[in-house]
Design a protein around this motif. Structure first.
Motif, mmCIF file in Angstrom:
data_model
loop_
_atom_site.group_PDB
_atom_site.id
_atom_site.type_symbol
_atom_site.label_atom_id
_atom_site.label_comp_id
_atom_site.label_asym_id
_atom_site.label_seq_id
_atom_site.Cartn_x
_atom_site.Cartn_y
_atom_site.Cartn_z
ATOM 1 N N ALA A 137 3.186 4.380 -26.688
ATOM 2 C CA ALA A 137 2.627 5.794 -26.877
ATOM 3 C C ALA A 137 2.346 6.359 -25.349
ATOM 4 C CB ALA A 137 1.602 5.800 -27.599
ATOM 5 N N GLU A 138 2.232 5.478 -24.392
ATOM 6 C CA GLU A 138 1.709 5.917 -22.981
ATOM 7 C C GLU A 138 2.556 5.151 -22.017
ATOM 8 O OE1 GLU A 138 -1.757 6.393 -19.783
ATOM 9 O OE2 GLU A 138 -2.047 5.425 -21.781
ATOM 10 N N VAL A 139 3.262 6.030 -21.081
ATOM 11 C CA VAL A 139 3.954 5.161 -20.181
ATOM 12 C C VAL A 139 3.212 5.317 -18.791
ATOM 13 C CG1 VAL A 139 6.274 5.410 -18.840
ATOM 14 C CG2 VAL A 139 6.182 5.785 -21.315
ATOM 15 N N ARG A 140 3.058 3.979 -18.213
ATOM 16 C CA ARG A 140 2.335 3.963 -16.981
ATOM 17 C C ARG A 140 3.153 3.532 -15.840
ATOM 18 N NH1 ARG A 140 -1.976 -0.254 -17.662
ATOM 19 N NH2 ARG A 140 -2.336 0.017 -15.573
ATOM 20 N N TRP A 141 3.040 4.197 -14.670
ATOM 21 C CA TRP A 141 3.915 3.625 -13.626
ATOM 22 C C TRP A 141 2.741 3.432 -12.499
ATOM 23 C CZ3 TRP A 141 8.869 3.314 -12.437
ATOM 24 C CH2 TRP A 141 9.750 4.054 -13.538
ATOM 25 N N GLU A 142 2.912 2.273 -11.876
ATOM 26 C CA GLU A 142 2.104 1.658 -11.015
ATOM 27 C C GLU A 142 2.784 1.589 -9.533
ATOM 28 O OE1 GLU A 142 -1.167 1.085 -10.762
ATOM 29 O OE2 GLU A 142 -1.910 1.530 -12.667
ATOM 30 N N ILE A 143 2.295 1.965 -8.465
ATOM 31 C CA ILE A 143 2.854 1.684 -7.073
ATOM 32 C C ILE A 143 2.676 0.109 -6.435
ATOM 33 C CG2 ILE A 143 2.841 2.477 -4.673
ATOM 34 C CD1 ILE A 143 1.884 5.096 -5.610
ATOM 35 N N LEU A 144 3.554 -0.619 -6.501
ATOM 36 C CA LEU A 144 3.539 -1.932 -6.013
ATOM 37 C C LEU A 144 3.263 -1.855 -4.537
ATOM 38 C CD1 LEU A 144 6.455 -3.755 -8.080
ATOM 39 C CD2 LEU A 144 4.056 -3.510 -8.643
ATOM 40 N N TRP A 145 3.975 -0.815 -3.688
ATOM 41 C CA TRP A 145 4.027 -0.966 -2.221
ATOM 42 C C TRP A 145 4.587 0.441 -1.800
ATOM 43 C CZ3 TRP A 145 8.040 0.094 0.859
ATOM 44 C CH2 TRP A 145 7.950 0.093 2.193
ATOM 45 N N SER A 146 3.910 1.026 -1.171
ATOM 46 C CA SER A 146 4.435 2.224 -0.212
ATOM 47 C C SER A 146 4.131 2.279 1.118
ATOM 48 C CB SER A 146 3.709 3.341 -1.043
ATOM 49 O OG SER A 146 2.523 3.397 -0.719
ATOM 50 N N GLU A 147 4.854 3.032 1.696
ATOM 51 C CA GLU A 147 4.618 3.068 3.180
ATOM 52 C C GLU A 147 5.380 4.183 3.916
ATOM 53 O OE1 GLU A 147 6.295 0.304 6.728
ATOM 54 O OE2 GLU A 147 4.578 -0.685 5.879
ATOM 55 N N ALA A 148 4.898 5.125 4.843
ATOM 56 C CA ALA A 148 5.554 6.114 5.609
ATOM 57 C C ALA A 148 6.789 5.533 6.140
ATOM 58 C CB ALA A 148 4.694 6.543 6.768
ATOM 59 N N PRO A 149 7.864 6.605 6.308
ATOM 60 C CA PRO A 149 9.166 6.136 7.021
ATOM 61 C C PRO A 149 9.230 5.921 8.279
ATOM 62 C CG PRO A 149 9.164 8.326 5.816
ATOM 63 C CD PRO A 149 7.730 7.930 5.793
ATOM 64 N N THR A 150 9.789 4.548 8.253
ATOM 65 C CA THR A 150 9.771 3.709 9.709
ATOM 66 C C THR A 150 11.180 3.497 10.178
ATOM 67 O OG1 THR A 150 9.602 1.647 8.704
ATOM 68 C CG2 THR A 150 7.475 2.540 9.326
ATOM 69 N N LYS A 151 11.118 3.711 11.805
ATOM 70 C CA LYS A 151 12.617 3.639 12.263
ATOM 71 C C LYS A 151 12.804 1.995 12.553
ATOM 72 C CE LYS A 151 16.118 5.286 14.835
ATOM 73 N NZ LYS A 151 16.977 6.131 14.285
ATOM 74 N N VAL A 152 13.940 1.548 11.880
ATOM 75 C CA VAL A 152 14.377 0.162 11.956
ATOM 76 C C VAL A 152 15.411 0.254 13.143
ATOM 77 C CG1 VAL A 152 15.496 -1.674 10.841
ATOM 78 C CG2 VAL A 152 13.915 -0.321 9.709
#
Length: 566
Positions: A137-152
């Motif tokens: 009935a309800e779809v949940r999304w959870e953020i496992l990891w996030s970070e700003a763009p970084t130069k590799v």
């Protein structure tokens, strides 16, 4: 090609639990890819199954590649102004969703990147099982990891394994979001590995320790959830307190308060509206919603959100609903009700990856948005071919994006001829991977649309330099700033010399894959086109690394791209 195995956890502080390791079984959805819809080369579908390339580094057709990289597409004549009020925590440009065989509580996610890594900025998990016969009935999304763009540093392959947070539901649907703005070239992904356990793990002392660097990020996620829930559930003025005075706000001009509030994000406006009647009035003023992007909140936008926003969006001119409404969150009737109230002033409508859209939606858009000038339907792959006929009714349209849609065009030469006759002020045209346009259509286009500044003919196999079509383009289109002739092996020195002589405003040129262009003609081009900033000569057999180094030394302001394979 799904691979799955189980290993035992050796964590002494926890009960022994079986860890399942699995590759993606299927690619469910994505926003863009470099490849075509009827091929596997450079497509997102390569992310399903075991690695094809890893641990090798370089440019391989068996990998998943998104459509753009860097900031080059933001510098083109077709680039649009960004929406303001986008939260600083949202920087995603593309996404891909992957389904796995077994729902698990994730313990790790490994991303095998084989070329120019560093684009992934968010990893999310979904509570919905794509293989279940009974959708939740309800779809949940959870953020496992996030970070700003970084130069590799460096384009070499790597296994990217960020530290993910634990969630309280099992998942077999993982979403990667990417930002390629800092990349020197296209990023290439080979596979994604999901580690997890069937039973919900108990936090040990070691895993329950809090990293102080994560606190701000967690607060942002909490604010995100709280703000959008407030939007959906609590916007009734009767719940607000009565105050005898509003303090200094009573002394400020109405316009000044509006200006201050214009810097807030949508969730912040929702929260502020809960404080007092005065600020509620300001937060609900339609002038705060002239430009509105709901894309950053795609996981929580639904019919209820649109219903609450209706009274606030009666003056809206720019609306971004890209990525929203999937898996039943927005219905056709909910979208239609919103546009019937809020569509009259719309000038720009972004609907990328809106899989809820159907023919009824396009019909409502044409009827309720008489002032519409810009319409983005990219990757809206559920709209049937006949539905696009409704777009012809929008007389004021100036920008239309139909990338990865089911629009059926049998004769591109006829379309090009009509554009040449009817669209004299055309500035930008993207015919990427157009399979049947010929020199005849290109000639009609060049003769009639001489104001063209941007033209993408990448991967158009029916165009041949021997017909004179590219030389003719160069002579007829002196205002060209961007020209992509990607993967056309027939492009030759004569074409490059015509560009050097006639298209001196050229800024971006892609001739990837040609065998007929020599270093001498490129030097003429670089000497004549002083504004040139991007030149892609990848897989050009006459242009080796030594030539690239020499040209880089003599023309340091030009980014010359040449990919490699190991």
């Amino acid at each position: 090609m799904n691979s799955r195995r189980a290993i035992e956890s050796n964590t002494r502080a926890l009960p022994i639990n079986v860890e399942i390791v699995q590759y993606a079984k299927e690619v469910l959805d994505f926003s863009s890819h470099y490849g075509s819809e009827n091929s596997m080369s450079y497509t997102m579908w390569n992310l399903a199954g075991v690695p094809n390339v890893y641990p090798s580094s370089g440019d391989f057709t068996q990998t998943a590649v998104f459509r753009t990289y860097g900031t080059w597409w933001d510098r083109c004549p077709s680039a649009r102004l960004p929406f303001t009020r986008t939260p600083s925590t949202f920087c995603s440009q593309d996404y891909v969703e992957l389904a796995f065989e077994e729902p698990v509580y994730p313990t790790a996610v490994h991303i095998l990147e084989t070329y120019h890594p560093g684009a992934v900025v968010r990893i999310l998990a979904c509570s919905a099982n794509p293989y279940s016969q009974n959708p939740p009935a309800e779809v949940r999304w959870e953020i496992l990891w996030s970070e700003a763009p970084t130069k590799v540093n460096g384009p070499q392959a790597r296994q990217f394994t960020p530290c993910i947070k634990q969630i309280n539901f099992p998942t077999n649907l993982i979403r990667l979001e990417v930002n390629s703005s800092l990349l020197d070239y296209y990023t290439e992904l080979d596979a994604v590995v999901l580690h997890g356990v069937k039973e919900r793990p108990v936090l040990s002392l070691k895993t329950s320790m809090i990293d102080m660097n994560d606190i701000d990020e967690d607060e942002d996620e909490e604010k995100f959830a709280c703000g959008m829930d407030t939007l959906n559930k609590q916007f009734s003025i009767v719940t607000l307190r009565e105050w005898p005075t509003n303090g200094y706000f009573d002394k400020l001009p109405y316009e000044l308060i509006q200006l201050i509030l214009s810097h807030l994000t949508v969730p912040d406006l929702c929260r502020l509206a809960q404080t007092c009647k005065l600020l509620y009035q300001h937060c609900c003023d339609p002038l705060q919603y002239i430009h509105l992007s709901l894309q950053p909140y795609w996981a929580r936008i639904n019919d209820t959100s649109l219903e609450y926003l209706q009274s606030r969006c009666t003056l809206i001119q720019w609306l971004n609903l890209s990525w929203t409404g999937n898996r039943g969150a927005i219905s056709v009737s909910g979208f239609s009700r919103f546009l019937k109230v809020c569509g009259s002033e719309l000038v720009r409508l972004e609907l990328s990856c809106g899989h809820f859209l159907n023919e009824t939606c396009l019909e409502v858009i044409t009827e309720m948005c008489p002032n519409l000038q810009e319409l983005n339907l990219s990757s809206c792959d559920k709209i049937p071919p006949q539905a696009f006929n409704h777009i012809a009714k929008v007389g004021s349209l100036k920008r239309l994006i139909l990338y990865r849609t089911k629009v059926e065009i049998e004769d591109y030469d006829l379309i090009a001829s009509m554009m040449g006759a009817k669209c004299k002020k055309l500035r930008s045209l993207d015919l990427w991977r157009c399979k049947n346009i010929t020199e005849s259509g290109i000639a009609e286009l060049a003769s009639g649309c001489q104001l063209l500044e941007e033209l993408d003919l990448g991967w158009c196999p029916t165009l041949q330099s021997s017909t004179g079509c590219f030389a003719n383009l160069a002579r007829k289109l002196p205002n060209l700033q961007k020209l992509f002739l990607t993967a056309n092996r027939s492009v030759c020195d004569a074409d490059i010399e015509e560009l050097a002589a006639n298209c001196t405003h050229l800024r971006q040129l892609d001739i990837l894959g040609t065998r007929m262009v020599s270093p001498a003609s490129l030097r003429k081009l670089l000497e004549s086109c002083k504004d040139l900033s991007l030149l892609d000569v990848s897989f050009c057999s006459q242009i080796d690394n030594r030539v690239v180094l020499e040209l880089n030394a003599n023309f340091p302001n030009v980014f010359i791209k040449k990919s490699f394979t190991q």
